[in-house]
Design a protein around this motif. Sequence first.
Motif, PDB file in Angstrom:
ATOM      1  N   LYS A  73       0.680  -1.164  -0.256  1.00 52.46           N
ATOM      2  CA  LYS A  73       0.058   0.282  -0.058  1.00 52.46           C
ATOM      3  C   LYS A  73       0.489   1.337   0.287  1.00 52.46           C
ATOM      4  O   LYS A  73       1.501   1.326   1.104  1.00 52.46           O
ATOM      5  N   PRO A  74       0.736   2.138  -0.822  1.00 53.23           N
ATOM      6  CA  PRO A  74      -0.249   2.149  -1.808  1.00 53.23           C
ATOM      7  C   PRO A  74       0.323   1.350  -3.210  1.00 53.23           C
ATOM      8  O   PRO A  74       1.272   1.403  -3.223  1.00 53.23           O
ATOM      9  N   HIS A  79      -4.251   5.561  -9.293  1.00 56.76           N
ATOM     10  CA  HIS A  79      -3.502   6.823  -8.467  1.00 56.76           C
ATOM     11  C   HIS A  79      -1.741   7.592  -9.042  1.00 56.76           C
ATOM     12  O   HIS A  79      -1.231   6.469  -8.825  1.00 56.76           O
ATOM     13  N   PRO A  80      -1.597   8.454  -9.311  1.00 57.08           N
ATOM     14  CA  PRO A  80      -0.202   9.432  -9.410  1.00 57.08           C
ATOM     15  C   PRO A  80       0.478   8.291  -7.862  1.00 57.08           C
ATOM     16  O   PRO A  80       1.623   8.121  -8.648  1.00 57.08           O
ATOM     17  N   ALA A  81       0.487   8.908  -6.564  1.00 65.56           N
ATOM     18  CA  ALA A  81       1.190   8.268  -5.316  1.00 65.56           C
ATOM     19  C   ALA A  81       1.152   6.501  -5.682  1.00 65.56           C
ATOM     20  O   ALA A  81       2.377   6.337  -5.693  1.00 65.56           O
ATOM     21  N   GLY A 112       0.849  -8.909   6.970  1.00 60.95           N
ATOM     22  CA  GLY A 112       1.010  -9.653   4.983  1.00 60.95           C
ATOM     23  C   GLY A 112       1.145  -8.861   4.740  1.00 60.95           C
ATOM     24  O   GLY A 112       1.438  -8.631   3.198  1.00 60.95           O
ATOM     25  N   ARG A 113       0.958  -7.084   4.465  1.00 53.72           N
ATOM     26  CA  ARG A 113       1.039  -6.392   3.684  1.00 53.72           C
ATOM     27  C   ARG A 113       2.304  -4.769   4.002  1.00 53.72           C
ATOM     28  O   ARG A 113       2.491  -4.979   5.485  1.00 53.72           O
ATOM     29  N   GLU A 114       2.973  -4.515   3.428  1.00 51.79           N
ATOM     30  CA  GLU A 114       4.342  -4.024   3.146  1.00 51.79           C
ATOM     31  C   GLU A 114       4.115  -2.397   2.572  1.00 51.79           C
ATOM     32  O   GLU A 114       2.807  -2.228   1.765  1.00 51.79           O
ATOM     33  N   ASP A 115       4.065  -1.453   3.772  1.00 51.16           N
ATOM     34  CA  ASP A 115       3.101  -0.127   3.265  1.00 51.16           C
ATOM     35  C   ASP A 115       4.603   1.275   3.334  1.00 51.16           C
ATOM     36  O   ASP A 115       5.840   0.700   3.763  1.00 51.16           O
TER      37      ASP A 115
END
Length: 413
Positions: A287-288, A308-310, A355-358
Amino acid sequence: MAELFKALTVEEARAVLTRYLPTKKTVTKVPLLESLGRLLAVDVRAAEDVPGFDRSTMDGFAVRAKDTYGASESLPAYADISGEVLMGHMPQGKVGAGRAWRISTGGMLPSGADAVVMVEFTEELDKKSILITKAVAPGENVVRKGEDIAAGEIALPAYHRIRPQDLGMLSSIGVTEVDIILPIRVGIISTGDELVAPFESPAPGQVRDINSYTLFGAVAACGGVPQYHGIVRDNHEELRNVLEKVIADNDMVLLSGGSSVGARDVASEVIDSMGEPGVLFHGISIKPGKPTIGAMVGDKPVFGLPGHPASAMVVFDLLVAPLIRSGEYSVLEKDIYMDYPLQAEIVRNLHSAAGREDFIRVRLFLREGRLCADPVLGKSGLIATMVKADGLAYIPAGKEGVEAGEIVRVKPF
């Protein structure tokens, strides 16, 4: 075709793509001054020593170091001036016991001398003699023959990206041409019925194209050759016709928008129809940037980046940039830390799904000598959040967030 949103980790996505990446690189020879920012194709070895002689690093007097031992202001050593080194010429003579030769910075050390006394630590009694008020050790104020680089040594290794200082190194060993790997040509397409060019005035429901321009700049900054191919509507046939030409004309393709799951998002289907092996994954656990497509059409990577740009910029940094820079993904731990080299204290609590890299956009500032990171909050569709940020903070998949005061790794923009 990859299952929609069976999300892979970044490491898994890189591993899948690596299995299909081309190993052969296109090489060309260019003049030295045209090689800046390019990757060397082969090792470059020095054919000779640099410098080719012992030389002075100071203005002063070339001496035998042992003749200065014990010298001080209260008890100076005495030396006769018996010669002078002319710049660009070999000294014609030898420095004997109790003797000194005038020498300028860069001058060749005369035979017999092994050190240079700085002129500040001498006092001329007359034109023929000096007093030395500070002792020097052998090799002091001298660069030895081959000290910069020795004959036969690798001056720059293959796959090294040439920097300004490298141009100086190569010129010092007489290299005037180098073999470089041709930079990757990257085709850029934006998709979406809502997009218009920057010079157009958007109608209600329309927005100006952002991603093509951020990606163009990102590709160029990585050493690639960006090629802008405009805006394509969410139409299967139109996108396929454009994509076919763009793939043929480039080494890699970036398609932004159309990677989410929806009735009008046709990118994954079109990319998969272009050739084997096709779409390798659709979704990465970050994310994102979760709705990302990774594909190979023949030996050419094709990425469907979020609209989405970011999100698009984060995914570019993780999956695209390494391929443009070096043609591969590094698995070395040191390179991971080089990607996120700063350690900063996060200033507020942040939640992260297990479980998600931010990757958090942050402003950086100093507080009582400590580097701090303040999250720039905002939706990934806002380009202003990237403009206001100084870098990205990384929260690993094994954590469920960070608390204020914790140390996070940061990659500066």
